[in-house]
Design an enzyme around this catalytic site. Structure first.
Site, mmCIF file in Angstrom:
data_model
loop_
_atom_site.group_PDB
_atom_site.id
_atom_site.type_symbol
_atom_site.label_atom_id
_atom_site.label_comp_id
_atom_site.label_asym_id
_atom_site.label_seq_id
_atom_site.Cartn_x
_atom_site.Cartn_y
_atom_site.Cartn_z
ATOM 1 N N LYS A 35 43.797 35.285 36.344
ATOM 2 C CA LYS A 35 42.878 35.159 37.496
ATOM 3 C C LYS A 35 42.273 33.752 37.616
ATOM 4 O O LYS A 35 42.364 32.945 36.683
ATOM 5 C CB LYS A 35 41.777 36.214 37.357
ATOM 6 C CG LYS A 35 42.303 37.646 37.460
ATOM 7 C CD LYS A 35 41.153 38.648 37.491
ATOM 8 C CE LYS A 35 41.666 40.065 37.587
ATOM 9 N NZ LYS A 35 40.564 41.054 37.710
ATOM 10 N N TYR A 84 44.234 44.766 46.404
ATOM 11 C CA TYR A 84 43.119 45.545 45.852
ATOM 12 C C TYR A 84 42.646 46.622 46.845
ATOM 13 O O TYR A 84 41.517 47.102 46.732
ATOM 14 C CB TYR A 84 41.969 44.614 45.473
ATOM 15 C CG TYR A 84 42.151 43.938 44.121
ATOM 16 C CD1 TYR A 84 42.246 44.684 42.947
ATOM 17 C CD2 TYR A 84 42.230 42.563 44.010
ATOM 18 C CE1 TYR A 84 42.416 44.081 41.705
ATOM 19 C CE2 TYR A 84 42.397 41.942 42.767
ATOM 20 C CZ TYR A 84 42.490 42.723 41.626
ATOM 21 O OH TYR A 84 42.655 42.124 40.392
ATOM 22 N N PHE A 127 31.955 46.381 45.170
ATOM 23 C CA PHE A 127 32.332 45.045 44.708
ATOM 24 C C PHE A 127 33.553 44.476 45.434
ATOM 25 O O PHE A 127 34.002 43.370 45.139
ATOM 26 C CB PHE A 127 32.577 45.043 43.190
ATOM 27 C CG PHE A 127 33.619 46.023 42.718
ATOM 28 C CD1 PHE A 127 34.969 45.726 42.792
ATOM 29 C CD2 PHE A 127 33.243 47.260 42.185
ATOM 30 C CE1 PHE A 127 35.934 46.625 42.357
ATOM 31 C CE2 PHE A 127 34.201 48.167 41.747
ATOM 32 C CZ PHE A 127 35.545 47.841 41.831
ATOM 33 N N ARG A 130 47.631 46.578 28.449
ATOM 34 C CA ARG A 130 46.242 47.040 28.619
ATOM 35 C C ARG A 130 45.471 46.952 27.296
ATOM 36 O O ARG A 130 44.290 46.630 27.289
ATOM 37 C CB ARG A 130 46.210 48.438 29.234
ATOM 38 C CG ARG A 130 46.659 48.375 30.699
ATOM 39 C CD ARG A 130 46.589 49.687 31.409
ATOM 40 N NE ARG A 130 45.228 50.085 31.729
ATOM 41 C CZ ARG A 130 44.523 49.625 32.758
ATOM 42 N NH1 ARG A 130 45.030 48.713 33.567
ATOM 43 N NH2 ARG A 130 43.299 50.064 32.994
ATOM 44 N N THR A 188 37.755 46.438 31.088
ATOM 45 C CA THR A 188 37.502 45.665 32.321
ATOM 46 C C THR A 188 36.284 44.762 32.161
ATOM 47 O O THR A 188 36.297 43.593 32.548
ATOM 48 C CB THR A 188 37.268 46.639 33.498
ATOM 49 O OG1 THR A 188 38.397 47.498 33.597
ATOM 50 C CG2 THR A 188 37.076 45.895 34.811
ATOM 51 N N ARG A 226 40.174 39.721 27.260
ATOM 52 C CA ARG A 226 38.896 39.679 27.991
ATOM 53 C C ARG A 226 37.730 39.364 27.063
ATOM 54 O O ARG A 226 36.780 38.695 27.464
ATOM 55 C CB ARG A 226 38.699 40.985 28.758
ATOM 56 C CG ARG A 226 39.597 41.045 30.009
ATOM 57 C CD ARG A 226 39.645 42.401 30.594
ATOM 58 N NE ARG A 226 40.307 42.443 31.898
ATOM 59 C CZ ARG A 226 40.814 43.537 32.425
ATOM 60 N NH1 ARG A 226 40.753 44.692 31.766
ATOM 61 N NH2 ARG A 226 41.383 43.500 33.607
ATOM 62 N N ASN A 258 37.208 38.355 35.100
ATOM 63 C CA ASN A 258 37.614 38.907 33.798
ATOM 64 C C ASN A 258 39.019 38.463 33.375
ATOM 65 O O ASN A 258 39.702 39.140 32.616
ATOM 66 C CB ASN A 258 37.446 40.428 33.771
ATOM 67 C CG ASN A 258 38.344 41.145 34.745
ATOM 68 O OD1 ASN A 258 39.039 40.512 35.530
ATOM 69 N ND2 ASN A 258 38.344 42.464 34.705
ATOM 70 N N HIS A 307 44.465 40.652 35.146
ATOM 71 C CA HIS A 307 44.707 41.999 35.691
ATOM 72 C C HIS A 307 46.007 42.502 35.082
ATOM 73 O O HIS A 307 46.936 41.719 34.864
ATOM 74 C CB HIS A 307 44.855 41.946 37.220
ATOM 75 C CG HIS A 307 45.469 43.198 37.788
ATOM 76 N ND1 HIS A 307 44.730 44.310 38.081
ATOM 77 C CD2 HIS A 307 46.770 43.524 38.053
ATOM 78 C CE1 HIS A 307 45.540 45.267 38.508
ATOM 79 N NE2 HIS A 307 46.783 44.820 38.511
ATOM 80 N N GLU A 344 53.288 46.913 42.322
ATOM 81 C CA GLU A 344 52.630 45.595 42.252
ATOM 82 C C GLU A 344 53.646 44.472 42.071
ATOM 83 O O GLU A 344 53.523 43.403 42.666
ATOM 84 C CB GLU A 344 51.601 45.596 41.117
ATOM 85 C CG GLU A 344 50.429 46.522 41.406
ATOM 86 C CD GLU A 344 49.423 46.639 40.268
ATOM 87 O OE1 GLU A 344 48.434 47.353 40.443
ATOM 88 O OE2 GLU A 344 49.614 46.006 39.200
HETATM 89 P P1 CMP Z 1 41.168 44.516 37.695
HETATM 90 O O1 CMP Z 1 41.791 45.093 36.473
HETATM 91 O O2 CMP Z 1 41.854 43.364 38.330
HETATM 92 O O3 CMP Z 1 40.975 45.676 38.790
HETATM 93 C C1 CMP Z 1 39.912 45.691 39.725
HETATM 94 C C2 CMP Z 1 38.953 44.561 39.522
HETATM 95 O O4 CMP Z 1 37.691 44.696 40.170
HETATM 96 C C3 CMP Z 1 38.586 44.501 38.058
HETATM 97 O O5 CMP Z 1 39.685 44.041 37.301
HETATM 98 C C4 CMP Z 1 37.385 43.566 38.091
HETATM 99 O O6 CMP Z 1 37.753 42.224 38.048
HETATM 100 C C5 CMP Z 1 36.792 43.816 39.479
HETATM 101 N N1 CMP Z 1 35.444 44.381 39.431
HETATM 102 C C6 CMP Z 1 34.347 43.767 39.873
HETATM 103 N N2 CMP Z 1 33.272 44.528 39.703
HETATM 104 C C7 CMP Z 1 33.680 45.675 39.128
HETATM 105 C C8 CMP Z 1 33.029 46.860 38.708
HETATM 106 N N3 CMP Z 1 31.699 47.030 38.853
HETATM 107 N N4 CMP Z 1 33.770 47.836 38.155
HETATM 108 C C9 CMP Z 1 35.113 47.673 38.031
HETATM 109 N N5 CMP Z 1 35.775 46.559 38.417
HETATM 110 C C10 CMP Z 1 35.081 45.573 38.965
#
Ligand code: CMP
Length: 167
Positions: free
Chosen positions: A38, A78, A86, A114, A120, A131, A141, A144, A155
């Site tokens: 990212k 997304y 968010f 994962r 996350t 992370r 973070n 992905h 994807e």
């Molecule tokens: P990702 O695994 O890319 O999938 C969805 C993304 O939403 C997640 O990582 C985070 O970067 C982002 N995100 C931002 N805020 C939140 C939240 N409160 N809960 C979960 N994901 C979030």
């Protein structure tokens, strides 16, 4: 014999076992998963360090390109989070700088990636995960990764033609 003595032995819990091949080795699934490095990570020049985590864990980077996502691409990618509070910030973040989109190949690549990424929210991520090592916060973070083999296929097809995946 006491009632105690007649009691049936407890049933052992069912544990999935890897299916052995004829030589007794476990047959593991070779999978592809989709990964994004990212904007927070590309900004801090962490692409190589993150790729080293994948490679040292036995995942092979079989496709990779550095792109700047368009708003439409980020919104669509997304889209499952469209109703989440968010969502708008997430899209703004994902188009704030270049990302590296990737296809990773390896045994149980979806689950393995994962594990390597960690939770996350980096505050909840296990020590040694990407992370925990690199993420700035729950939004920025660093990486992905697909959450299932089915979503990985969707994807991957979103960013790569089959001819770009070279195993
Ligand atoms: P990702 O695994 O890319 O999938 C969805 C993304 O939403 C997640 O990582 C985070 O970067 C982002 N995100 C931002 N805020 C939140 C939240 N409160 N809960 C979960 N994901 C979030």
């Amino acid at each position: 014999m006491t009632r105690q003595g007649l009691r049936k032995p407890p049933i052992p819990p069912i544990r999935p076992l890897p299916f052995p091949d004829i030589q007794g080795f476990a047959i593991m699934a070779i999978e592809h998963t989709f990964s994004i490095i990212k904007p927070d990570a590309t900004r801090r020049n962490l692409t190589g360090k993150i790729n080293a985590v994948f490679e040292e864990a036995g995942l092979r980077i079989v496709a990779q390109k550095r792109i700047h996502m368009s708003p439409a691409q980020a919104e669509s990618f997304y889209g499952v989070h469209r109703e989440r509070p968010f969502f708008k910030d997430l899209v703004s973040f994902m188009i704030s700088g270049p990302v590296v989109v990737q296809v990773l190949e390896g045994e149980n690549a979806v689950a393995r990636n994962r594990e390597l990424m960690g939770a996350t929210n980096p505050a909840n991520a296990a020590p040694g995960t990407i992370r925990k090592l690199f993420a700035e916060n729950i939004e920025a973070n660093s990486v992905h990764g697909s959450d299932s083999a089915e979503n990985a296929a969707i994807e991957i097809a979103y960013f790569f033609a089959g001819s770009e995946i070279v195993g």
